[in-house]
Design a protein around this motif. Structure first.
Motif: not given
Length: 197
Positions: A13-17, A48-52, A61-62, A82-85
């Motif tokens: 869902x996050x990948x498509x939208x 997590x976002x800061x480290x990524x 993707x990270x 895989x689901x995201x990409x």
């Protein structure tokens, strides 16, 4: 619902939208991870976002890999990425093939321009949310000073975001270590005085 299915649906869902890719996907991932499936709280997501951001490669993707790993280990990371990409990759090939034949159409140009303000608002709301979180620990004044300093490093000096984050993480570590040692020393001195009395 099975955790693997949750990971698959959430990141698909996050990948498509996530129109526009990159930072525009982050609020959607945050919604799935924090609000919808509650895989982590908002503070963990911010960390997590800061480290990524300090690592190379696409941020979405990270984030997918880490969150998937946190929920269900290595297989969870593979499912999340895989689901995201995959859905957006398939859609991208199909849609771009179709749109390429109409690339000069004002309708296509209008679609792109129409969605841009929505992405800008999403990113602005997320930035405000992170500023509020920062002001809880630092105080409003220090949060604003550090935000302005970060803006100068990113926009005026045009440093890479990873370098800026590394500078802030290192500074925070040094400051926290110094403050921790100072507190330990004060506690030790107070205990010594109490023993003498």
């Amino acid at each position: 619902m099975h955790p693997y299915l949750q990971i698959m649906i959430g990141f698909a869902r996050s990948g498509v939208l996530g129109y526009g890719g990159g930072p525009s996907v982050i609020p959607l991932i945050e919604y799935e991870a924090v609000k919808n499936y509650k895989w982590m709280n908002s503070d963990e997501f911010g960390e997590t976002l800061a480290l990524a951001n300090t690592l190379p490669g696409p941020i979405a993707t990270k984030m997918a890999a880490y969150i998937g790993y946190k929920v269900k280990g290595p297989l969870g990371a593979i499912v999340a990425v895989t689901a995201h990409i995959l859905p957006s990759l398939i859609a991208l090939i199909g849609i771009l093939t179709f749109f390429y034949s109409f690339r000069s159409s004002p309708f296509i140009s209008g679609m792109v321009q129409g969605v841009t303000p929505v992405i800008a608002v999403m990113l602005f709301m997320m930035a405000l949310d992170f500023l509020k979180k920062g002001s809880k620990g630092l105080g409003v004044r220090w949060a604003m000073i550090l935000a302005v300093f970060a803006f100068l490093l990113l926009q005026i000096l045009t440093l890479h975001p990873g370098i800026v984050i590394a500078i802030f993480l290192t500074s925070a570590f040094i400051f926290a270590t110094y403050r921790g040692r100072k507190t330990m020393k004060q506690n030790f001195e107070q205990e010594s005085r109490e023993k003498v009395q």
